[in-house]
Design a protein around this motif. Structure first.
Motif, PDB file in Angstrom:
ATOM      1  N   PRO A  81       0.802  -1.247   0.000  1.00 34.30           N
ATOM      2  CA  PRO A  81       0.000   0.000   0.000  1.00 34.30           C
ATOM      3  C   PRO A  81       0.831   1.291   0.000  1.00 34.30           C
ATOM      4  N   SER A  82       1.961   1.316   0.682  1.00 32.01           N
ATOM      5  CA  SER A  82       2.774   2.534   0.695  1.00 32.01           C
ATOM      6  C   SER A  82       3.335   2.842  -0.686  1.00 32.01           C
ATOM      7  N   ALA A  83       3.775   1.821  -1.390  1.00 26.52           N
ATOM      8  CA  ALA A  83       4.299   2.028  -2.741  1.00 26.52           C
ATOM      9  C   ALA A  83       3.177   2.408  -3.703  1.00 26.52           C
ATOM     10  N   ALA A  84       2.038   1.722  -3.606  1.00 29.92           N
ATOM     11  CA  ALA A  84       0.912   2.016  -4.494  1.00 29.92           C
ATOM     12  C   ALA A  84       0.417   3.444  -4.300  1.00 29.92           C
ATOM     13  N   GLU A  85       0.374   3.879  -3.048  1.00 33.79           N
ATOM     14  CA  GLU A  85      -0.079   5.240  -2.752  1.00 33.79           C
ATOM     15  C   GLU A  85       0.865   6.278  -3.354  1.00 33.79           C
ATOM     16  N   ALA A  86       2.171   6.034  -3.227  1.00 32.96           N
ATOM     17  CA  ALA A  86       3.154   6.981  -3.766  1.00 32.96           C
ATOM     18  C   ALA A  86       3.045   7.080  -5.278  1.00 32.96           C
ATOM     19  N   PHE A  87       2.878   5.969  -5.960  1.00 30.77           N
ATOM     20  CA  PHE A  87       2.791   6.001  -7.421  1.00 30.77           C
ATOM     21  C   PHE A  87       1.455   6.552  -7.892  1.00 30.77           C
ATOM     22  N   ASP A  88       0.402   6.353  -7.114  1.00 30.96           N
ATOM     23  CA  ASP A  88      -0.880   6.981  -7.453  1.00 30.96           C
ATOM     24  C   ASP A  88      -0.783   8.499  -7.324  1.00 30.96           C
ATOM     25  N   ARG A  89      -0.082   8.969  -6.289  1.00 28.87           N
ATOM     26  CA  ARG A  89       0.129  10.402  -6.110  1.00 28.87           C
ATOM     27  C   ARG A  89       0.895  11.002  -7.286  1.00 28.87           C
ATOM     28  N   LEU A  90       1.823  10.215  -7.843  1.00 30.12           N
ATOM     29  CA  LEU A  90       2.584  10.676  -9.003  1.00 30.12           C
ATOM     30  C   LEU A  90       1.758  10.661 -10.284  1.00 30.12           C
ATOM     31  N   GLY A  91       0.696   9.877 -10.279  1.00 27.45           N
ATOM     32  CA  GLY A  91      -0.105   9.724 -11.484  1.00 27.45           C
ATOM     33  C   GLY A  91       0.411   8.633 -12.401  1.00 27.45           C
ATOM     34  N   TRP A  92       1.342   7.807 -11.901  1.00 31.90           N
ATOM     35  CA  TRP A  92       1.917   6.737 -12.711  1.00 31.90           C
ATOM     36  C   TRP A  92       1.173   5.430 -12.550  1.00 31.90           C
ATOM     37  N   GLY A  93       0.407   5.297 -11.496  1.00 33.60           N
ATOM     38  CA  GLY A  93      -0.401   4.107 -11.268  1.00 33.60           C
ATOM     39  C   GLY A  93       0.420   2.840 -11.094  1.00 33.60           C
ATOM     40  N   LEU A 134      18.740   5.666 -12.525  1.00 38.00           N
ATOM     41  CA  LEU A 134      17.429   5.529 -11.898  1.00 38.00           C
ATOM     42  C   LEU A 134      17.338   6.383 -10.637  1.00 38.00           C
ATOM     43  N   MET A 135      18.437   6.454  -9.880  1.00 37.81           N
ATOM     44  CA  MET A 135      18.453   7.267  -8.655  1.00 37.81           C
ATOM     45  C   MET A 135      18.433   8.761  -8.965  1.00 37.81           C
ATOM     46  N   VAL A 136      19.021   9.171 -10.074  1.00 39.12           N
ATOM     47  CA  VAL A 136      18.922  10.574 -10.489  1.00 39.12           C
ATOM     48  C   VAL A 136      17.456  10.910 -10.761  1.00 39.12           C
ATOM     49  N   GLY A 137      16.770  10.018 -11.467  1.00 39.64           N
ATOM     50  CA  GLY A 137      15.339  10.224 -11.711  1.00 39.64           C
ATOM     51  C   GLY A 137      14.537  10.236 -10.429  1.00 39.64           C
ATOM     52  N   ALA A 138      14.874   9.340  -9.502  1.00 47.29           N
ATOM     53  CA  ALA A 138      14.168   9.307  -8.219  1.00 47.29           C
ATOM     54  C   ALA A 138      14.391  10.599  -7.443  1.00 47.29           C
ATOM     55  N   PHE A 139      15.590  11.133  -7.492  1.00 51.20           N
ATOM     56  CA  PHE A 139      15.875  12.389  -6.805  1.00 51.20           C
ATOM     57  C   PHE A 139      15.051  13.529  -7.400  1.00 51.20           C
ATOM     58  N   VAL A 140      15.020  13.612  -8.721  1.00 54.57           N
ATOM     59  CA  VAL A 140      14.260  14.677  -9.383  1.00 54.57           C
ATOM     60  C   VAL A 140      12.783  14.577  -9.017  1.00 54.57           C
ATOM     61  N   VAL A 141      12.228  13.375  -9.037  1.00 54.90           N
ATOM     62  CA  VAL A 141      10.819  13.190  -8.682  1.00 54.90           C
ATOM     63  C   VAL A 141      10.588  13.543  -7.222  1.00 54.90           C
ATOM     64  N   ASN A 142      11.490  13.141  -6.348  1.00 52.23           N
ATOM     65  CA  ASN A 142      11.348  13.468  -4.929  1.00 52.23           C
ATOM     66  C   ASN A 142      11.373  14.975  -4.686  1.00 52.23           C
ATOM     67  N   VAL A 143      12.238  15.674  -5.380  1.00 56.39           N
ATOM     68  CA  VAL A 143      12.366  17.110  -5.178  1.00 56.39           C
ATOM     69  C   VAL A 143      11.185  17.863  -5.784  1.00 56.39           C
ATOM     70  N   THR A 144      10.766  17.480  -6.980  1.00 57.27           N
ATOM     71  CA  THR A 144       9.760  18.256  -7.692  1.00 57.27           C
ATOM     72  C   THR A 144       8.325  17.872  -7.360  1.00 57.27           C
ATOM     73  N   VAL A 145       8.062  16.611  -7.040  1.00 55.82           N
ATOM     74  CA  VAL A 145       6.679  16.166  -6.868  1.00 55.82           C
ATOM     75  C   VAL A 145       6.363  15.738  -5.446  1.00 55.82           C
ATOM     76  N   ILE A 146       7.175  14.852  -4.888  1.00 55.63           N
ATOM     77  CA  ILE A 146       6.823  14.219  -3.615  1.00 55.63           C
ATOM     78  C   ILE A 146       7.122  15.120  -2.425  1.00 55.63           C
ATOM     79  N   HIS A 147       8.246  15.775  -2.393  1.00 57.84           N
ATOM     80  CA  HIS A 147       8.669  16.622  -1.274  1.00 57.84           C
ATOM     81  C   HIS A 147       8.654  15.854   0.040  1.00 57.84           C
ATOM     82  N   GLY A 148       9.027  14.591  -0.008  1.00 62.97           N
ATOM     83  CA  GLY A 148       8.996  13.744   1.183  1.00 62.97           C
ATOM     84  C   GLY A 148      10.238  13.881   2.040  1.00 62.97           C
ATOM     85  N   PRO A 149      10.263  13.121   3.131  1.00 63.91           N
ATOM     86  CA  PRO A 149      11.404  13.209   4.051  1.00 63.91           C
ATOM     87  C   PRO A 149      12.657  12.491   3.544  1.00 63.91           C
ATOM     88  N   TYR A 150      12.535  11.719   2.477  1.00 64.74           N
ATOM     89  CA  TYR A 150      13.667  10.922   2.005  1.00 64.74           C
ATOM     90  C   TYR A 150      14.244  11.459   0.696  1.00 64.74           C
TER      91      TYR A 150
END
Length: 160
Positions: A65-77, A111-127
């Motif tokens: 559920p935590s992963a599904a929720e994060a990807f739903d928030r991104l709109g990637w499903g 892949l981690m560069v992409g994850a960083f960009v998504v975290n900074v621009t969309v998620i704004h999470g603690p990680y």
């Protein structure tokens, strides 16, 4: 100068070169350091490979559920979640294969560069910094195992 004396500069350079290069203890010290570095690098590859396979890919592949929720928030499903999970699993397993380790480290780094960009621009999470932290050991593996990439290229060319 008499015939038995040697200039001090000649004597000093002779003693330093002979003591560093032909000394059995110096040679074994270099071998030990090289062996220790190879063992440490191999352990790092195993730890990262297991991390990517189990801690990172598995929650995505079982639709936790935590992963599904994060990807739903991104709109990637679920499609995006399964795709990223499969890439992380493949990269984690490839880190454990000597011939693929360098290529896997580069791919996971991208892949981690992409994850960083998504975290900074969309998620704004603690990680947000986690992908950047993971890029450092991946870069070390890619650089240290770069000769495996040339071996892989030679192997692919022989097969083609």
């Amino acid at each position: 100068m008499s015939e038995t004396t040697v200039p001090a500069t000649t004597l000093a350079s002779t003693s330093t070169t002979s003591s560093t290069s032909s000394s059995p203890s110096a040679a074994s010290s270099l071998k030990t350091r090289g062996r220790g570095a190879r063992i440490s690098l191999g352990a790092l590859q195993i730890v990262l490979g297991l991390f990517y396979a189990f801690a990172s890919a598995l929650p995505k592949l079982i639709a936790h559920p935590s992963a599904a929720e994060a990807f739903d928030r991104l709109g990637w499903g679920s499609t995006g979640m399964y795709l990223i999970g499969a890439l992380e699993l493949a990269g984690g397993l490839a880190l454990l294969v000597p011939l693929l380790s360098s290529v896997a480290a580069v791919a996971l780094g991208a892949l981690m560069v992409g994850a960083f960009v998504v975290n900074v621009t969309v998620i704004h999470g603690p990680y947000v910094a986690t992908p950047l932290i993971l890029i450092l050991p991946l870069s070390l593996i890619a650089w240290a195992r770069r000769n495996h990439t040339t071996e892989l290229v030679r192997w692919v060319r022989r097969r083609a």
